[in-house]
Design a protein around this motif. Structure first.
Motif, PDB file in Angstrom:
ATOM      1  N   TRP A 320       0.866  -1.180   0.000  1.00  0.00           N
ATOM      2  CA  TRP A 320       0.000   0.000   0.000  1.00  0.00           C
ATOM      3  C   TRP A 320       0.900   1.226   0.000  1.00  0.00           C
ATOM      4  O   TRP A 320       1.863   1.300   0.766  1.00  0.00           O
ATOM      5  N   ALA A 321       0.589   2.202  -0.851  1.00  0.00           N
ATOM      6  CA  ALA A 321       1.356   3.446  -0.852  1.00  0.00           C
ATOM      7  C   ALA A 321       0.427   4.598  -1.211  1.00  0.00           C
ATOM      8  O   ALA A 321      -0.420   4.473  -2.101  1.00  0.00           O
ATOM      9  N   THR A 322       0.598   5.716  -0.514  1.00  0.00           N
ATOM     10  CA  THR A 322      -0.218   6.891  -0.778  1.00  0.00           C
ATOM     11  C   THR A 322       0.684   8.114  -0.931  1.00  0.00           C
ATOM     12  O   THR A 322       1.482   8.435  -0.046  1.00  0.00           O
ATOM     13  N   HIS A 323       0.553   8.762  -2.075  1.00  0.00           N
ATOM     14  CA  HIS A 323       1.354   9.943  -2.387  1.00  0.00           C
ATOM     15  C   HIS A 323       0.984  11.089  -1.451  1.00  0.00           C
ATOM     16  O   HIS A 323      -0.165  11.250  -1.057  1.00  0.00           O
ATOM     17  N   PHE A 324       1.995  11.898  -1.132  1.00  0.00           N
ATOM     18  CA  PHE A 324       1.771  13.082  -0.317  1.00  0.00           C
ATOM     19  C   PHE A 324       2.197  14.305  -1.124  1.00  0.00           C
ATOM     20  O   PHE A 324       3.351  14.418  -1.517  1.00  0.00           O
ATOM     21  N   SER A 325       1.295  15.204  -1.393  1.00  0.00           N
ATOM     22  CA  SER A 325      -0.100  15.206  -1.010  1.00  0.00           C
ATOM     23  C   SER A 325      -0.866  15.783  -2.193  1.00  0.00           C
ATOM     24  O   SER A 325      -0.345  16.639  -2.900  1.00  0.00           O
ATOM     25  N   TYR A 326      -2.082  15.330  -2.405  1.00  0.00           N
ATOM     26  CA  TYR A 326      -2.905  15.814  -3.501  1.00  0.00           C
ATOM     27  C   TYR A 326      -3.438  17.199  -3.162  1.00  0.00           C
ATOM     28  O   TYR A 326      -4.129  17.395  -2.158  1.00  0.00           O
ATOM     29  N   ASP A 327      -3.104  18.177  -4.020  1.00  0.00           N
ATOM     30  CA  ASP A 327      -3.566  19.545  -3.783  1.00  0.00           C
ATOM     31  C   ASP A 327      -5.064  19.653  -4.035  1.00  0.00           C
ATOM     32  O   ASP A 327      -5.527  19.295  -5.134  1.00  0.00           O
ATOM     33  N   PRO A 328      -5.835  20.175  -3.080  1.00  0.00           N
ATOM     34  CA  PRO A 328      -7.227  20.493  -3.399  1.00  0.00           C
ATOM     35  C   PRO A 328      -7.256  21.398  -4.625  1.00  0.00           C
ATOM     36  O   PRO A 328      -6.444  22.321  -4.744  1.00  0.00           O
ATOM     37  N   THR A 329      -8.170  21.157  -5.533  1.00  0.00           N
ATOM     38  CA  THR A 329      -8.169  21.912  -6.787  1.00  0.00           C
ATOM     39  C   THR A 329      -8.293  23.409  -6.555  1.00  0.00           C
ATOM     40  O   THR A 329      -7.683  24.209  -7.266  1.00  0.00           O
ATOM     41  N   TYR A 330      -9.030  23.807  -5.521  1.00  0.00           N
ATOM     42  CA  TYR A 330      -9.197  25.244  -5.278  1.00  0.00           C
ATOM     43  C   TYR A 330      -7.902  25.900  -4.778  1.00  0.00           C
ATOM     44  O   TYR A 330      -7.782  27.125  -4.790  1.00  0.00           O
ATOM     45  N   LEU A 331      -6.911  25.094  -4.337  1.00  0.00           N
ATOM     46  CA  LEU A 331      -5.632  25.631  -3.888  1.00  0.00           C
ATOM     47  C   LEU A 331      -4.513  25.456  -4.905  1.00  0.00           C
ATOM     48  O   LEU A 331      -3.437  26.046  -4.750  1.00  0.00           O
ATOM     49  N   ALA A 332      -4.744  24.644  -5.920  1.00  0.00           N
ATOM     50  CA  ALA A 332      -3.648  24.271  -6.824  1.00  0.00           C
ATOM     51  C   ALA A 332      -3.143  25.443  -7.649  1.00  0.00           C
ATOM     52  O   ALA A 332      -2.014  25.404  -8.133  1.00  0.00           O
ATOM     53  N   TYR A 333      -3.960  26.477  -7.832  1.00  0.00           N
ATOM     54  CA  TYR A 333      -3.479  27.648  -8.576  1.00  0.00           C
ATOM     55  C   TYR A 333      -2.302  28.305  -7.856  1.00  0.00           C
ATOM     56  O   TYR A 333      -1.471  28.985  -8.467  1.00  0.00           O
ATOM     57  N   ALA A 334      -2.211  28.120  -6.524  1.00  0.00           N
ATOM     58  CA  ALA A 334      -1.203  28.798  -5.711  1.00  0.00           C
ATOM     59  C   ALA A 334      -0.222  27.836  -5.051  1.00  0.00           C
ATOM     60  O   ALA A 334       0.854  28.251  -4.615  1.00  0.00           O
ATOM     61  N   ASN A 335      -0.580  26.564  -4.935  1.00  0.00           N
ATOM     62  CA  ASN A 335       0.273  25.545  -4.303  1.00  0.00           C
ATOM     63  C   ASN A 335       0.814  26.012  -2.953  1.00  0.00           C
ATOM     64  O   ASN A 335       2.020  25.982  -2.691  1.00  0.00           O
ATOM     65  N   THR A 336      -0.087  26.401  -2.082  1.00  0.00           N
ATOM     66  CA  THR A 336       0.341  26.937  -0.789  1.00  0.00           C
ATOM     67  C   THR A 336       0.423  25.888   0.307  1.00  0.00           C
ATOM     68  O   THR A 336       1.147  26.093   1.288  1.00  0.00           O
ATOM     69  N   GLU A 337      -0.303  24.787   0.174  1.00  0.00           N
ATOM     70  CA  GLU A 337      -0.376  23.870   1.309  1.00  0.00           C
ATOM     71  C   GLU A 337       0.985  23.254   1.609  1.00  0.00           C
ATOM     72  O   GLU A 337       1.455  23.278   2.752  1.00  0.00           O
TER      73      GLU A 337
END
Length: 842
Positions: A320-337
């Protein structure tokens, strides 16, 4: 304490134990299995909308987080992901005593769980994060025990430990308001990880006591699911972790480290060739489940690397593997998380398609399969990876998935049932800059989904802000061609997503297409599919994509900074605008009078120009790029709404390409220019020292004791500089020697190893002695021999291999046309004391 003993301890008090069915179990070989004995496979993402920065940002931007979850979870399904993991921000949903607070964060998490389950995704939940809720902002005053005690205190303070045990018991017993199931009883939850990245500094007895107490509290709920613990931090306690009653261990992988602030250049496949676990011979490891809770090739914007990581995970026995981290689409314009990471189907389509291929790796490749060493393992079981093409692909009889333009052929197009891609292939040609998906829903009927174009306009991995847009979404109509025997050349195209009324026919299998969802139907074929019908885990008419975000004009241009005389110059620019673009021009100066060239439009919002070699005299070619839209004129690189011929034009900053005579020295490293771009392990002894001469500095490496890396048993220090992007216009094959301008920094000479790294992972080096006097020291290229490559940036966890040893297919002779990086290293007990101003080829 063994797991069996813990089970016996709580069996009588766990009244709900008998009622639970369908849980995953771990067999004697450490493999997680479903009740019917089938092996568990899971690949997916971390995603954090219910908590912390993502939640606060939704509020600031006026976003309904539930609608955002609906959109993003649809994209998870569209990408074929079936696994989800998150470290729950306990500090937002607990008090200092560990009591669970049923608030907006927990309610939203319940909603997310329900939506994931609707798409048949499975969950691994980590109830304790230890983190404050601020990043990348300041922490807020939160009510939880983690805020009161901090991570260190949570692992040692008796009251904090009591609070955590209470919290875990209540969390697992919490009944989801949307599913009606407690997390411990939810069959979609496959396992729990106790906490996120604990760092134990105590004794073995203290560590075992802590972990056992957490496991006991979770088991006391009647939970039969596997309980996992992070074993990749402080691995000196690995035996203690496995002796504490856990069912398995969790791991992470950041093979390119974190926080570069720039996209890393060069081939990073050597960094991901193996996931070596130093304690793999422990019985607890062999008998325990193996899960990767987080991974990413941070600061790498390309699409080739993830399937290689997935392959390495399977070789290591990871289920099992999970990528870190999927940007919420509403934040992806800025990639702040998390600005060192970037992942989103709409905004990073090629990277997202790469995850689609990773999911196939996890479901197709048997555990412990070994395909050799890079570069020998770039093809395996239908998969192919290419650094130079920035391409990952899967080709089987029924599936064709690719992340970039590919010339690969499918064995039998008549058997294809699924296509997903970006760019052009033997089956689909598409001029747009978004991902597309083609699924056969029955013979002669295919569902087509086309995403809008994504354009990265600024440094994705820099210091970001909600007020700084780093990427744009553009809705365009582009030409597409679909060559499928099942459809023929004359098929119908009908829009089926909401508001899409397009109804047309192909011409020789080609047609114009805009973002949306469509049914492609063979001529004469009758069917009854409607937009509300379900295919696999999506509806026929579903479509989620951001609206166009372009305001004004954006131009992205990668400069060719150096060019050999006799070579043509290719000038490319990606240009997007909210007004129709009429033309893009280059205004070039090689003397006083400018020359105007027109760039021709192409696919994916690109404009291109090739200037013949005979029109490029030796010297500096300085130029503007001009964009004329229907409403205005813009000049770059300044990006101002004006043109150089205007009377009040005021910014004469220009792009510059230097045209050199053949044989002019080529600088692989210049300290003043490149210091911020070198890959190294941070050390206070590595500094940039300004020199009196204009624009000159020296890289000083001064260490009394050379550090010993966690994965290396001897003192060794190395740094790496990628120069491949500077060399695109230069020919490196005619040089004879490496010249270092530098010196030793104390009374002794300093011996350094100077090495050149090729795209295929081969590396050739030689020793060079720097004297006490500043001067030029050289090595003949013919004297370079195969040597060891240090994996830089150093991967995390630090126990991963220090050196990369390539496979048999690697070049055994230096090929200067393939060189793209330089490595400088010092080893031994006598410290490190040298200064380098530059390294060049002559």
């Amino acid at each position: 304490m063994s797991r069996l003993l813990l089970v016996l301890t709580f069996l009588l008090s766990s009244f709900s134990l008998w009622a639970q069915t369908g849980d995953v179990y771990v067999d004697e070989k450490g493999i997680m299995r479903w009740p019917n004995g089938e092996e568990l496979h899971g690949f997916g993402v971390n995603y954090t909308v219910p908590f912390a920065h993502a939640y606060r940002s939704a509020q600031k931007l006026g976003i309904d987080p539930k609608e955002a979850i609906d959109q993003d979870v649809y994209h998870f399904a569209r990408l074929g992901l079936d696994a989800y993991r998150v470290h729950v921000w306990d500090t937002e949903i607990s008090d200092t005593l560990g009591n669970l607070l049923v608030n907006e964060h927990l309610e939203l998490f319940d909603y997310l769980v329900m939506k994931l389950e609707e798409r048949d995704m499975k969950l691994l939940i980590t109830p304790i994060a230890f983190w404050g809720n601020g990043w990348p902002e300041r922490d807020e005053e939160t009510p939880g025990f983690s805020h009161k005690y901090g991570k260190a205190g949570c692992l040692t303070d008796p009251d904090a430990i009591k609070a955590q045990a209470n919290y875990l018991f209540q969390f697992l017993n919490h009944v989801n308001a949307y599913t009606g199931l407690a997390y411990k009883d939810d069959p979609s939850v496959v396992a729990f990880e106790v906490s996120n990245e604990p760092k134990h500094l105590g004794s073995s007895e203290e560590v075992q006591a802590y972990v056992s107490k957490m496991v006991q509290s979770m088991m006391r709920t009647g939970c039969k699911k596997p309980i996992l613990y992070n074993v990749s931090h402080h691995i000196n306690h690995a035996e203690d972790y496995y002796a504490s009653g856990i069912d398995g261990g969790t791991f992470q992988w950041y093979p390119t480290n974190l926080g570069s602030r720039e996209e890393l250049g060069g081939n990073m496949l050597p960094n991901v060739d193996r996931y070596e676990i130093p304690f793999k011979d422990l019985e607890g490891f062999k008998q325990g489940a193996k899960v990767v809770y987080e991974f990413d090739a941070a600061d790498v914007g390309r699409s080739y690397i993830y399937p290689a990581m997935a392959r390495s995970f399977r070789t290591a026995g990871i289920q099992w593997a999970t990528h870190f981290s999927y940007d919420p689409t509403y934040l992806a314009y800025a990639n702040t998380e998390y600005d060192t990471h970037y992942m989103n189907l709409a905004y990073a389509p090629q990277k997202a398609l790469s995850l689609r291929i990773c999911s196939e790796v996890f479901h197709r490749i048997p555990l412990y399969s070994d395909f050799g060493t890079f570069p020998d393992n770039m093809t395996f079981d239908g998969f192919r990876i290419s650094y130079e093409e920035d391409l990952a692909e899967l080709i089987t009889d029924e599936k064709f998935i690719y992340t970039n333009n590919t010339k690969s052929q499918v064995p039998n197009p008549k058997k294809l049932k699924e296509i997903a891609g970006f760019g052009n292939s033997a089956v689909v040609r598409y001029e747009g800059g978004g991902a597309y998906f083609l699924d056969q829903i029955e013979k002669g009927v295919w569902r087509l989904e086309v995403m809008p174009d994504a354009v990265w306009t600024k440094n994705i991995f820099g210091k970001n802000s909600l007020d700084k847009k780093v990427a744009d979404i553009v809705w365009n109509s582009w030409k597409m061609s679909v060559q499928l025997p099942d459809l023929g050349n004359d098929f119908s195209i009908k829009g089926v997503n909401k508001g899409n009324s397009i109804a047309t026919k192909s011409n020789a299998a080609s047609f114009e297409i805009s973002p949306g969802t469509y049914l492609l139907t063979k001529k004469g074929k009758k069917h009854e599919w409607s937009s509300e019908d379900v295919f696999k885990n999506i509806k026929i008419g579903e479509f989620e994509a951001p609206v166009t975000t372009v305001k004004g004009v954006e131009l992205v241009h990668t400069l060719t900074s150096e060019l050999d005389k006799g070579k043509p110059l290719t000038v490319k620019a990606t240009v997007i605008s909210d007004s129709p673009i009429e033309k893009v021009e280059m205004l070039a100066y090689t003397g006083y009078r400018p020359v105007t060239y027109q760039l021709k439009p192409g696919s994916q919002n690109q404009f291109e120009l090739v200037i013949p070699a005979e029109k490029l005299p030796i010297g500096a070619l300085r130029y503007f790029l001009l964009v004329k839209t229907k409403t205005a004129n813009f000049t770059y690189p300044a990006g101002i709404e004006s043109k150089p011929s205007d009377w009040d034009f005021h910014d004469f900053d220009m792009y510059e390409t230097k045209v050199f005579p053949t044989g002019t020295p080529f600088y692989l490293f210049d300290a003043a220019r490149d210091f911020d771009l070198i890959n190294m392990t941070w050390n206070p002894g590595v500094t940039l020292r300004p020199l009196p001469a204009p624009n000159q500095s020296a890289l000083d490496v001064l260490m009394k004791d050379i550090p010993v890396d966690e994965a290396n048993d001897r003192p060794h220090y190395a740094w790496r500089k990628y120069f491949g992007s500077n060399a695109t216009g230069r020919s490196l094959s005619n040089y004879e020697k490496l010249v270092v301008l530098g010196k030793a920094l104390n009374e002794k000479p300093q011996v350094i190893e100077l090495s050149l790294i090729a795209k295929d992972g081969s590396i050739f080096g030689a020793l060079l002695e720097l004297g006490q006097q500043r001067g030029e020291y050289s090595i003949l290229l013919k004297d370079l021999k195969p040597t060891k490559m240090v994996t830089l940036p150093r991967p995390y966890p630090g126990f991963l291999p220090y050196y990369f040893t390539p496979g048999e297919d690697v070049a055994n002779q230096l090929d200067m046309s393939q060189i793209e990086a330089i490595q400088v290293a010092v080893s031994g007990q006598d410290g490190c004391h040298y200064s380098i101003e530059s390294i060049r080829l002559e």
